[in-house]
Design an enzyme around this catalytic site. Sequence first.
Site, PDB file in Angstrom:
ATOM      1  N   HIS A  78       0.839  -1.206   0.000  1.00  3.90           N
ATOM      2  CA  HIS A  78       0.000   0.000   0.000  1.00  3.90           C
ATOM      3  C   HIS A  78       0.874   1.257   0.000  1.00  3.90           C
ATOM      4  CE1 HIS A  78      -3.883   1.988   1.766  1.00  3.90           C
ATOM      5  NE2 HIS A  78      -3.297   2.763   0.862  1.00  3.90           N
ATOM      6  N   PHE A  81       3.064   6.324  -4.732  1.00  2.00           N
ATOM      7  CA  PHE A  81       4.313   6.943  -5.192  1.00  2.00           C
ATOM      8  C   PHE A  81       4.075   8.038  -6.239  1.00  2.00           C
ATOM      9  CE2 PHE A  81       7.803   3.628  -3.850  1.00  2.00           C
ATOM     10  CZ  PHE A  81       7.594   3.974  -2.524  1.00  2.00           C
ATOM     11  N   ARG A  82       2.795   8.301  -6.553  1.00  3.61           N
ATOM     12  CA  ARG A  82       2.374   9.544  -7.210  1.00  3.61           C
ATOM     13  C   ARG A  82       2.763   9.709  -8.669  1.00  3.61           C
ATOM     14  NH1 ARG A  82      -1.309  10.317  -3.346  1.00  3.61           N
ATOM     15  NH2 ARG A  82      -0.582  11.336  -1.452  1.00  3.61           N
ATOM     16  N   ASN A 112      -4.430   5.969  -7.652  1.00  2.00           N
ATOM     17  CA  ASN A 112      -5.053   7.313  -7.651  1.00  2.00           C
ATOM     18  C   ASN A 112      -4.053   8.409  -8.024  1.00  2.00           C
ATOM     19  OD1 ASN A 112      -3.864   6.745  -5.111  1.00  2.00           O
ATOM     20  ND2 ASN A 112      -5.011   8.375  -4.137  1.00  2.00           N
ATOM     21  N   ASP A 327       0.496   2.705   3.722  1.00  2.00           N
ATOM     22  CA  ASP A 327      -0.319   3.800   3.172  1.00  2.00           C
ATOM     23  C   ASP A 327       0.544   5.051   3.019  1.00  2.00           C
ATOM     24  OD1 ASP A 327      -2.370   5.215   2.098  1.00  2.00           O
ATOM     25  OD2 ASP A 327      -3.684   5.122   3.849  1.00  2.00           O
ATOM     26  N   HIS A 331       2.318  14.292   1.053  1.00  2.00           N
ATOM     27  CA  HIS A 331       1.914  15.590   0.512  1.00  2.00           C
ATOM     28  C   HIS A 331       2.998  16.582   0.916  1.00  2.00           C
ATOM     29  CE1 HIS A 331      -2.070  14.110  -0.528  1.00  2.00           C
ATOM     30  NE2 HIS A 331      -2.112  13.516   0.649  1.00  2.00           N
TER      31      HIS A 331
HETATM   32  O1  DOR Z   1      -5.311   9.745   3.621  1.00  2.00           O
HETATM   33  C1  DOR Z   1      -5.363   9.302   2.496  1.00  2.00           C
HETATM   34  N1  DOR Z   1      -4.476   9.674   1.559  1.00  2.00           N
HETATM   35  N2  DOR Z   1      -6.334   8.424   2.188  1.00  2.00           N
HETATM   36  C2  DOR Z   1      -6.541   8.031   0.927  1.00  2.00           C
HETATM   37  O2  DOR Z   1      -7.448   7.270   0.708  1.00  2.00           O
HETATM   38  C3  DOR Z   1      -5.700   8.518  -0.167  1.00  2.00           C
HETATM   39  C4  DOR Z   1      -4.409   8.984   0.327  1.00  2.00           C
HETATM   40  C5  DOR Z   1      -3.651   9.797  -0.680  1.00  2.00           C
HETATM   41  O3  DOR Z   1      -3.530   9.358  -1.822  1.00  2.00           O
HETATM   42  O4  DOR Z   1      -3.132  10.871  -0.320  1.00  2.00           O
HETATM   43 ZN    ZN Z   2      -3.912   4.691   0.590  1.00  2.00          ZN
END
Ligand code: DOR
Ligand code: ZN
Length: 484
Positions: A78, A81-82, A112, A327, A331
């Site tokens: 999970h 890496f954008r 995403n 996860d 940012h």
């Molecule tokens: O906190 C989160 N950040 N939850 C998500 O579901 C997506 C993730 C993100 O891509 O920044």
């Molecule tokens: Zn996630």
Amino acid sequence: MPEPVRVTGGKHAGPAERPYDLVLTDVRAVTPAGVIHGGVAVRDGVLLRFLSAEERPRAARTVDGGGRYLLPGLIDSHVHFRTPGLTYKEDWEHGSRAAAAGGVTTVIDMPNTLPPLLDPADAARKAAMVQGRSLVDYRFHLGVAGDDPSPLLDATPREATSVKVFLAGHHTAPTVVRDPASLTRIFGYARESGLRVVLHAEDDGVFELLDSWTGAPGRYLDYERVRPRSGAIVAVAKVLELVRRHGTAVHVLHVSTAEEADLLAAAAHAGLPVTFEVTPHHLSFTAADSARIGARARLSPAIRHERDQRRLWEAVLAGQAATIGSDHAPHTREEKLRPVADAPPGLPGVQEMLPAVFTGMRRHAPWQSPGTHLELIARLLAANPADLFGIDGRKGRLLPGRDADFVLFDADTPWMVTGAAMHSKCGWSAYEGWTMAGQVRLTVRRGQIIYDADAPGTFGPPDGRWLDAARPATPAHPTRGAVR
Ligand code: DOR
Ligand code: ZN
């Protein structure tokens, strides 16, 4: 006259005089059969054999493990890496360095991005973007759009063995599936294609309903109150109903509440093909920390209360949770400093995961030995994700014949987390100031040293590979032994 054929002894001797590429001696190897004191010998990227404590075979490079633990290279199933489109937050150069420094040798990246990965036909293109930039091996989760899930029907294990479904979104999810008919279709298609559905299980309808009553939240200081546990619990209940109807295998991500853990453990016990993940963040922080650290410790789903955290630890220690995933969702500092309601949820974590989880285990179950904790970590962070996503043929366990992916872990030397020591492009950590109970000393990926704590600032070659996979078996309940 032809040379006489040389007969070499022992099935491991191979081309007899050829030295090994890499030998690690004096390690406590965390194997599926327990912790073994000795060494490991590597050739051509593969763990060829275990060595007795006395053996010192010839090798191009020999590393003295100093009696430390040797774990299988971790698999973080999970990460965000954008790439593509959001590389100002993170990229594979930085993200994979953070992974290597955290003992992670394989990552499974989330879809995403901009644009999101919705079509298996685009997976090879994404792999081409990553090629030459990653220290670690990689695979991708597919994404899906509710209005057109048909690409799922073309998926083969080459591209993906999983599809990520967001049931709620906030800043960061471009394709939220809100419509029950679409969700039903996705569960049907995923089952047909043998894809595991990995879920962000929070119910957008619950949040909308609450917002329509109280007005959209203006402040997120008290984040848990505006994105409450009911959203997660309702979503999990709906998901279980779909699993019951379709038999589709699901893996629920970042479980945050005691109720979800109870529902999912009970469903798995009842024989449904359901597994779940917890994150180091939900295991490490509580709502009180969120208030103190602010947006830096905010993710979606929210970090909840002490009683939830205790239940999540129970799920981890009792083997109810199948995986821990970082996860890793970086940012920028600038984004996190925005007014609270605009700061996007998500925090980095791939580098901090192993030390944070180990530290938590020492704190929450101090009567168990460090070896026991590292055996559990090897299951949750290597063997189980390998099994769930179909890469167990090469990854996830210290076994002869498997890829030589290792992490040498010092379980005795505490250290303090600083932002400066973090390799993620975002350059900060929610764990700054934490004292970790153990540290990564060396990370080896397919026989190459990609991270060495004694050589700060240098990394191995960025020649991580896009891995192939096999269709994974549908899991039974992890505590019944099918997922191990
Ligand atoms: O906190 C989160 N950040 N939850 C998500 O579901 C997506 C993730 C993100 O891509 O920044
Ligand atoms: Zn996630």
